[in-house]
Design a protein around this motif. Structure first.
Motif, mmCIF file in Angstrom:
data_model
loop_
_atom_site.group_PDB
_atom_site.id
_atom_site.type_symbol
_atom_site.label_atom_id
_atom_site.label_comp_id
_atom_site.label_asym_id
_atom_site.label_seq_id
_atom_site.Cartn_x
_atom_site.Cartn_y
_atom_site.Cartn_z
ATOM 1 N N THR A 8 4.746 4.639 4.178
ATOM 2 C CA THR A 8 4.979 3.268 3.499
ATOM 3 C C THR A 8 3.819 2.901 3.184
ATOM 4 O O THR A 8 3.141 1.746 3.484
ATOM 5 N N HIS A 9 2.579 3.926 3.778
ATOM 6 C CA HIS A 9 1.340 3.468 3.956
ATOM 7 C C HIS A 9 0.371 3.998 4.246
ATOM 8 O O HIS A 9 0.088 5.322 4.882
ATOM 9 N N SER A 10 -0.632 4.505 2.570
ATOM 10 C CA SER A 10 -1.163 5.185 2.616
ATOM 11 C C SER A 10 -2.421 5.162 1.363
ATOM 12 O O SER A 10 -2.222 3.998 0.803
ATOM 13 N N HIS A 11 -3.553 5.994 1.329
ATOM 14 C CA HIS A 11 -4.687 5.540 0.874
ATOM 15 C C HIS A 11 -4.976 6.313 -0.024
ATOM 16 O O HIS A 11 -5.587 7.172 0.026
ATOM 17 N N TYR A 12 -3.807 6.148 -1.348
ATOM 18 C CA TYR A 12 -4.298 7.997 -2.168
ATOM 19 C C TYR A 12 -5.451 7.830 -3.813
ATOM 20 O O TYR A 12 -5.794 8.390 -4.171
ATOM 21 N N GLY A 95 -0.350 -6.467 1.029
ATOM 22 C CA GLY A 95 -0.770 -4.815 2.527
ATOM 23 C C GLY A 95 -2.441 -4.780 1.161
ATOM 24 O O GLY A 95 -2.596 -4.630 -0.019
ATOM 25 N N GLU A 96 -2.745 -4.205 2.573
ATOM 26 C CA GLU A 96 -3.097 -4.372 3.673
ATOM 27 C C GLU A 96 -3.607 -5.947 3.872
ATOM 28 O O GLU A 96 -4.814 -6.067 3.500
ATOM 29 N N ILE A 97 -2.808 -6.312 4.961
ATOM 30 C CA ILE A 97 -4.069 -7.848 5.837
ATOM 31 C C ILE A 97 -3.480 -8.005 6.353
ATOM 32 O O ILE A 97 -3.063 -7.123 7.281
ATOM 33 N N MET A 154 4.113 -4.103 11.013
ATOM 34 C CA MET A 154 3.401 -4.048 11.823
ATOM 35 C C MET A 154 2.404 -2.466 11.397
ATOM 36 O O MET A 154 2.969 -1.800 12.071
ATOM 37 N N HIS A 155 2.201 -1.955 10.445
ATOM 38 C CA HIS A 155 0.996 -0.436 10.506
ATOM 39 C C HIS A 155 0.373 0.472 11.914
ATOM 40 O O HIS A 155 -0.190 -1.190 11.501
ATOM 41 N N CYS A 156 0.583 0.975 11.547
ATOM 42 C CA CYS A 156 -0.952 2.094 12.323
ATOM 43 C C CYS A 156 -0.456 1.189 13.769
ATOM 44 O O CYS A 156 -1.256 0.534 14.833
ATOM 45 N N THR A 204 1.534 7.383 7.307
ATOM 46 C CA THR A 204 0.509 8.149 7.402
ATOM 47 C C THR A 204 -1.097 6.946 7.593
ATOM 48 O O THR A 204 -1.618 7.860 8.269
ATOM 49 N N ASP A 205 -0.894 6.427 6.922
ATOM 50 C CA ASP A 205 -2.543 6.406 6.502
ATOM 51 C C ASP A 205 -3.133 7.479 6.358
ATOM 52 O O ASP A 205 -4.334 7.255 6.385
ATOM 53 N N CYS A 206 -3.066 7.992 5.413
ATOM 54 C CA CYS A 206 -3.958 8.892 4.754
ATOM 55 C C CYS A 206 -4.813 8.996 4.121
ATOM 56 O O CYS A 206 -5.080 6.769 3.615
HETATM 57 ZN ZN LIG Z 1 -4.544 1.151 5.759
#
Ligand SMILES: [Zn+2]
Length: 257
Positions: A8-12, A95-97, A154-156, A204-206
């Motif tokens: 649900t949260h990645s930066h490819y 997001g992300e905010i 609320m991520h990470c 992941t926040d990869c």
């Molecule tokens: Zn992120």
């Protein structure tokens, strides 16, 4: 592979993936149980790229928005740009905010304004939010509670078990990255204990935050299996059930097809 899960949260968009971006995504989708991926923007260009990636692959979705650390570096019409991008059918969140007071020189006032405008936009568009908070739990909770119940995550998550409870009271979900698997993860595990299974998401926040035993390497969504093993252990359930519950939550919250 019968277990499948959602990142649900990645930066490819990150340059760490320049050499094999689509090849990697197609492979982990085909072979490693990665059912869907949400690529998250942090400024206007990265949000634009997230939308392009979502257009190209059916299992990829996008979130568009301005990260607190980018809030001084955006065009004057930034909110119109976020609104324009958010109209795309594959944009599933704003997001992300959020707020980030980690590095010297942050601008509290400006971060708050940019955060509030995007929370309001999300409400208006009826989209969930992906919220980033670092060293700013108190202010974030104060701002979020001004808007009542909030659909989002609320991520990470890096807060205490008490903060987790306040986030849950606002109606939000919580997700943890590879941090859950680190040797010094006591605080995260304590928070995880308090999060009911129907409010938990995987991410992941990869390319950052690779779990053990891959810590320090480039992270990708296939590594979520390591987070699921930890969640299963803490919750006393099978990895399959942990994957099923967190995937259902992601599908429901983000309206993933
Ligand atoms: Zn992120």
């Amino acid at each position: 592979m019968s277990i499948s899960f959602i990142d649900t949260h990645s930066h490819y968009q990150d340059k760490a993936f320049d050499g094999d971006r689509y090849e990697l995504l197609e492979r982990i989708h085909r072979e490693n149980g990665v059912r869907s991926v949400i690529v998250i923007g942090y400024d206007i260009p990265s949000s634009e790229t997230a939308v392009e990636m979502a257009e190209r692959l059916d299992f990829v979705f996008a979130a568009v928005g301005v990260h607190p650390e980018e809030c001084n570096d955006i065009p004057e019409n930034w909110l119109d740009e976020v609104r324009r991008l958010a109209a795309h059918e594959k944009v599933c969140a704003i997001g992300e905010i959020g707020l980030d007071y980690h590095y010297e020189g942050y601008d509290k006032k400006r971060q708050e304004i940019v955060f509030r405008r995007q929370l309001e936009l999300a409400k208006e568009l009826k989209k969930p939010v992906s919220v980033h908070v670092r060293d700013a739990s108190e202010d974030s909770l104060r701002i979020l509670s001004d808007y009542g119940q909030t659909d989002g995550v609320m991520h990470c998550f890096a807060g205490s078990a008490e903060t987790a409870e306040q986030v849950l009271k606002l109606g939000m979900h919580i997700s943890f990255t590879g941090v859950l698997t680190f040797k010094n993860a006591k605080k995260a595990l304590k928070a995880l204990e308090r999060v009911p299974l129907d409010r938990l998401l995987t991410e992941t926040d990869c390319p950052y935050m690779a779990p053990e035993p891959f810590r320090g390497q480039r992270c990708d969504s296939s590594m979520i299996i390591k987070m699921l093993e930890k969640i299963a252990e803490v919750k006393g359930i099978s990895v399959e059930d942990a994957a099923k519950a967190t995937s259902e939550n992601a599908v429901r919250l983000f309206g993933l097809a």
